[in-house]
Design a protein around this motif. Sequence first.
Motif, short mmCIF file in Angstrom:
data_model
loop_
_atom_site.label_atom_id
_atom_site.label_comp_id
_atom_site.label_asym_id
_atom_site.label_seq_id
_atom_site.Cartn_x
_atom_site.Cartn_y
_atom_site.Cartn_z
N ARG A 130 0.80 -1.23 0.00
CA ARG A 130 0.00 0.00 0.00
C ARG A 130 0.83 1.28 0.00
O ARG A 130 0.45 2.29 0.60
CB ARG A 130 -0.95 0.03 1.20
N GLU A 144 -4.85 3.88 1.63
CA GLU A 144 -6.15 4.34 2.12
C GLU A 144 -6.32 5.83 1.83
O GLU A 144 -5.34 6.57 1.74
CB GLU A 144 -6.31 4.03 3.62
N GLN A 145 -7.56 6.26 1.70
CA GLN A 145 -7.84 7.67 1.40
C GLN A 145 -7.31 8.55 2.53
O GLN A 145 -7.36 8.16 3.69
CB GLN A 145 -9.34 7.87 1.28
N LYS A 147 -4.22 9.48 2.88
CA LYS A 147 -2.84 9.09 3.21
C LYS A 147 -1.91 10.30 3.07
O LYS A 147 -1.88 10.96 2.03
CB LYS A 147 -2.41 8.00 2.23
N ASP A 291 -14.02 -5.29 4.31
CA ASP A 291 -12.74 -4.62 4.53
C ASP A 291 -12.65 -4.07 5.94
O ASP A 291 -13.66 -3.82 6.60
CB ASP A 291 -12.56 -3.51 3.47
#
Lengths: 343, 613
Positions: A130, A144-145, A147, A291
């Motif tokens: 990621r 992830e949003q 970040k 998730d």
Amino acid sequence: MPLDPPDLVKLTRKDFQTPNDVRWCPGCGDYAILANIQKFLPSLGVPKENIVFISGIGCAARFPYYMETYGMHSIHGRAPAVATGLKLANPDLHVFIVTGDGDALSIGGNHMLHLLRRNLDVTVLLFNNRIYGLTKGQYSPASEQGKITKSTPLGSLDYPVNPAAFALGAGASFYARTIDRDAKHMLDVLEKAHAHKGTSFIEIYQNCVVFNDNAFEYVTDKKQKVEHALYLEHGKPWLFADGKKGIALDKTTMSPVIVDLEKEPARAEDIMVHDENDASGVLGHLLAHMDHPQFPVPIGLFRQSERPAYDAQVIEQGKVALEKRGAPDLKKLLFSGDVWEVN
Amino acid sequence: MAGAEAPQIREKVVIRLAGDSGDGMQLTGTEFTRSAALAGNDVATFPDFPAEIRAPAGTLAGVSGFQLHFASSAIYTPGDAPDVLVAMNPAAFKKNIGDLKPGGIVLANEDAFTSANLKKVDYAESPLDDDALNERHRVFKVAMEKQVALALDGMGLSTKEIARSKNFWALGVLYWLYNRDTERQVEWIQQKFAKKPQFAEANIKAFKAGYHYGDTTEMFGETYKVEKAKMEPGVYRNIMGNVALVTGLVTASQKAGVPLVLGSYPITPASDILHNLAKYRNYGVVTFQAEDEIAAIAASIGASYGGAIGVCSTSGPGLALKGEALGLAHILEIPMVVVNVQRGGPSTGLPTKTEQSDLLQCMYGRNGDAPVPVIAAKSPADCFYAAIEAVKVAVKYMTPVVLMSDGYIANGAEPWKIPEPDTIPDIPVSFRTEKEGYQVYARDEATLARAWVKPGTPGLEHRVGGLEKDFLTGEVSYDPINHQKMCDIRAEKVARVQQDIPPTYVEGDEDGDILVVGWGGTYGSIHVGVEKARAGGHKVGQVHLRWLNPFPKDLGDVLGRYKKVLVCELNKGQLWRLLRAEYLVDAQSFTKVQGQPFLVQEVQDAIEAALKA
Ligand code: SF4
């Protein structure tokens, strides 16, 4: 003619190690994966000259240099296409594609999509950390949003890609998720992938200790993973939290819900039972969308389905063409069409 | 033809067929070309179609043309100006009438000259009735659709279906006008439409009706005949560049004993290479229609690494996308062939038109110093030999080779004297299997090629990749001196391809006033232009370069034998730049970028102008 001779010299892990210094950062999850693969390959009974590792660009992509097999470190995102050409030239080879979340899902997303729908008989090892490691820490399509990275000091805005949903949506005939630190589980998944005919897509949660440390702590930390990981086993219910919780299907919304079995023991029979071979593919998609943190993260083989592999079909067409049109004949090739003679 | 006068003999005839994209002009042209070739004429064709599959009917944008030149003597081009123009509608007429020779024939489909169609191309009234036009040309107006309808009466076909056969009607008229044998054409229609017998019947009827129309109405007053051309004895076929190229690739694969894998993404005007290669699965050929241009070349690289001859076919925009991967093939040092069928650029440019503007892209369009051999075919049939040569050099020197063609020769056709397969030399290829002393980047002394090793070979497991590698072991190396050495060796290896390039072939005068240099598909026009200039009393030589990288060893000397050098090409002066840079020669440049090949006249004028300059 199968390339693999039946009576094999017994290979060991050492046979697959190259003398090259491994140059990942100390503590990088890649080391564990490398060790696992080197441990796994001797069990296959495949001579090492018939194994090829193809990679693109990124930290993960250095992998072939450390494997005493054939290998190619190609260009960014294109390993699936290189592997396709290789299998077309020699379908008997055992080909592994090593890739990362940027390589497979960003610059090479298109190739991955088409590899999966074609169902080429190869194994994809997606090292998902990621983050962009090799270029020193920009957010990746799997981050992830929000970040915060060097390229997104105010937080990343884009919604992350879901590798499982992407792969299954593209028609993956095999999708499994495993974790760099869980050697036993990874070996189990690798074995299943090897037995599968077609593209086996394995997402490996991989820790980038330098730029995204502990990104998957919720499934790697002993205490946290109890609540946050759902280990899948064929024929077994979707249970987690030491069996105290499970996943059921809300039949009005057709979506998964967490059932606390301590509070509602009667609902034990509502818990979904895992079927790796689910013909409809619905279970795989349900799992793909479970998730963190709303749900425990499924680990294991989501789904495999039988579909002829692309390379096998190419061979088949070749046989039919040969039968129908006959052996190569240069005279026929050159003198075809309307010909006339000048004396 | 009872009662008709004996046909008049003509040495050369140029016919241009023009109509809507849907009018079947390409088919009509191809068919008439076939009949001319089978009758023993020398032929050259130039299909010229729009990029749109079906642009709005009756508009200038939708006009599709096919020019064909047939002759009883050797010809090199599809001809500058047509003797006959078949115009299926006002747009086709308007677009092409300006090119027709004085005294030339116009055969117009009167049914399409309606007020609506006239308006679409800004004609207030039918130009066919214009006095000046009728003075300059011989104009024949025929209500083709009505004629076809009469011929097909009672077949139960719709008006639309009837109209579809009008190209065969026009073909019939041409058959009559040029005294062609109709039998083979009828057979061909029967075969072609075997699955739709009704259409076969309709087309045959229309074709015959056209023929008889010419005969019974004696519309042209006279007919013509083009005798057989004097050609070298042998067996011939009429071949298009893309087909010749495919035939060459398959032949090369057979002669090398190595299977061929093509990775390709459809792109005009290269797609026919994919289509045609796909027919040869029984020759061990695998064609892979990739998801994009990059995947196509990456798959070719994978195939070559796996021990096949990797090939990819594309056009300029596709090659731009392949740049990085071609650099990988270069540094890996694996044999492969990248075919670039050039079209008008930049960007999407003129997809269906010809140009030679990718030369510098082929030479340099990669990051880093990454030279590759570049070869260009000069005519449709030459694509066969150029393809074989490209494969030969690729496997001999372990390098990617760029093989250049262009839209003009790719779709154009010419008679090809077919070689006996045994006369084509084998292409030696050996895969290393010997373990002892194997070093991944150890080289052959003469060619500097490294060994080709197939994955699956025991004991030779090794890794290759895009990172700079040690000059011997192939392991990753960041050593500065090693990098210099590797860049030098890779360049030297490509330069050594010169060993395989024959001395420069000069046509015309061996020395003298001016040397005209060209490359690729412009050969024919330049050749005739040079001949005409020589006939005009000048001492002119012609060099048409086949290898653009490297150049032939003696090229510098040849350039020095003339007072002047003129470089003719369909771009803004790309070869001209290369020659000036390489040989410090004060060459002049004649260029054109109109999506069209050179006219002979243009070349001739350019030579005259250069001589005066
Ligand atoms: S940057 Fe991250 S992923 Fe790359 S080697 Fe270092 S720890 Fe591993």
